[in-house]
Design a protein around this motif. Structure first.
Motif, short mmCIF file in Angstrom:
data_model
loop_
_atom_site.label_atom_id
_atom_site.label_comp_id
_atom_site.label_asym_id
_atom_site.label_seq_id
_atom_site.Cartn_x
_atom_site.Cartn_y
_atom_site.Cartn_z
N SER A 273 118.08 27.46 21.48
CA SER A 273 119.22 28.31 21.12
C SER A 273 119.02 29.74 21.63
O SER A 273 119.97 30.37 22.11
CB SER A 273 119.41 28.33 19.61
N GLU A 274 117.79 30.25 21.53
CA GLU A 274 117.49 31.57 22.08
C GLU A 274 117.75 31.59 23.58
O GLU A 274 118.37 32.53 24.10
CB GLU A 274 116.01 31.92 21.87
N LEU A 275 117.28 30.55 24.27
CA LEU A 275 117.46 30.47 25.71
C LEU A 275 118.94 30.39 26.07
O LEU A 275 119.37 31.00 27.06
CB LEU A 275 116.69 29.26 26.26
N ASP A 276 119.71 29.71 25.28
CA ASP A 276 121.15 29.63 25.51
C ASP A 276 121.78 31.02 25.48
O ASP A 276 122.59 31.38 26.34
CB ASP A 276 121.78 28.71 24.46
N THR A 277 121.40 31.82 24.51
CA THR A 277 121.90 33.19 24.39
C THR A 277 121.47 34.03 25.59
O THR A 277 122.27 34.80 26.15
CB THR A 277 121.39 33.83 23.08
N GLN A 278 120.22 33.86 26.00
CA GLN A 278 119.71 34.63 27.12
C GLN A 278 120.39 34.23 28.44
O GLN A 278 120.61 35.08 29.30
CB GLN A 278 118.19 34.46 27.21
N LEU A 279 120.72 32.96 28.57
CA LEU A 279 121.46 32.52 29.76
C LEU A 279 122.84 33.17 29.81
O LEU A 279 123.29 33.61 30.87
CB LEU A 279 121.62 31.00 29.78
N GLU A 280 123.50 33.19 28.67
CA GLU A 280 124.83 33.82 28.61
C GLU A 280 124.73 35.30 28.97
O GLU A 280 125.56 35.82 29.73
CB GLU A 280 125.42 33.65 27.20
N LEU A 281 123.73 35.97 28.45
CA LEU A 281 123.52 37.37 28.77
C LEU A 281 123.25 37.56 30.27
O LEU A 281 123.80 38.47 30.91
CB LEU A 281 122.37 37.95 27.95
N SER A 282 122.44 36.67 30.83
CA SER A 282 122.12 36.74 32.26
C SER A 282 123.37 36.58 33.12
O SER A 282 123.53 37.25 34.14
CB SER A 282 121.11 35.66 32.64
N LYS A 283 124.25 35.71 32.68
CA LYS A 283 125.51 35.53 33.40
C LYS A 283 126.36 36.79 33.30
O LYS A 283 126.92 37.26 34.29
CB LYS A 283 126.26 34.33 32.85
N ARG A 284 126.47 37.35 32.09
CA ARG A 284 127.29 38.55 31.89
C ARG A 284 126.77 39.74 32.68
O ARG A 284 127.54 40.59 33.12
CB ARG A 284 127.35 38.90 30.41
N LEU A 285 125.43 39.79 32.84
CA LEU A 285 124.82 40.88 33.60
C LEU A 285 124.82 40.58 35.10
O LEU A 285 124.31 41.37 35.88
CB LEU A 285 123.38 41.13 33.11
N GLN A 286 125.36 39.43 35.46
CA GLN A 286 125.47 38.98 36.85
C GLN A 286 124.11 38.76 37.51
O GLN A 286 123.96 38.94 38.72
CB GLN A 286 126.34 39.94 37.67
N PHE A 287 123.13 38.34 36.70
CA PHE A 287 121.83 37.93 37.24
C PHE A 287 121.89 36.47 37.68
O PHE A 287 121.08 36.02 38.47
CB PHE A 287 120.72 38.08 36.21
#
Length: 106
Positions: A61-75
């Motif tokens: 679940s943590e990783l899921d949140t971090q993936l979403e953040l990475s997408k939003r930051l365009q990483f």
């Protein structure tokens, strides 16, 4: 283990300033998932195994949140995000099913 490999590959393209931030956190979460599954499987009771599966699900679940953040930051581009998100969904369903099965036997 494939998810861990995928996370390592995709985070190689992250900005260097994320080395000790999001990149490191995502890798730790990814490694934590199979590590907790393995540790729980080595325990002598179903209750212990279930507890370690719960920890693995939390890391997922943590990783899921971090993936979403990475997408939003365009990483991450859309294709990489979709692939990883799909892997997370499959693993989540398997872990929840396994935990349910272990708990019903306890």
């Amino acid at each position: 283990m494939a998810l861990v490999e995928s996370i390592y590959q995709c985070t190689n393209t992250f900005p260097s300033e994320e080395k000790f931030g999001l990149l490191s956190q995502m890798r730790r979460c990814a490694v934590s998932i199979p590590s907790n599954i393995a540790e729980g499987a080595a325990k002598s009771s179903a209750a212990d195994y279930s507890r370690f599966l719960t920890i693995a699900i939390g890391s997922l679940s943590e990783l899921d949140t971090q993936l979403e953040l990475s997408k939003r930051l365009q990483f991450l581009n859309d294709a990489a995000f979709e692939s990883l998100d799909s892997q997370l969904g499959s693993i989540s369903r398997m872990l929840i099913g396994l935990r349910r099965s272990i708990r019903s036997k306890a």
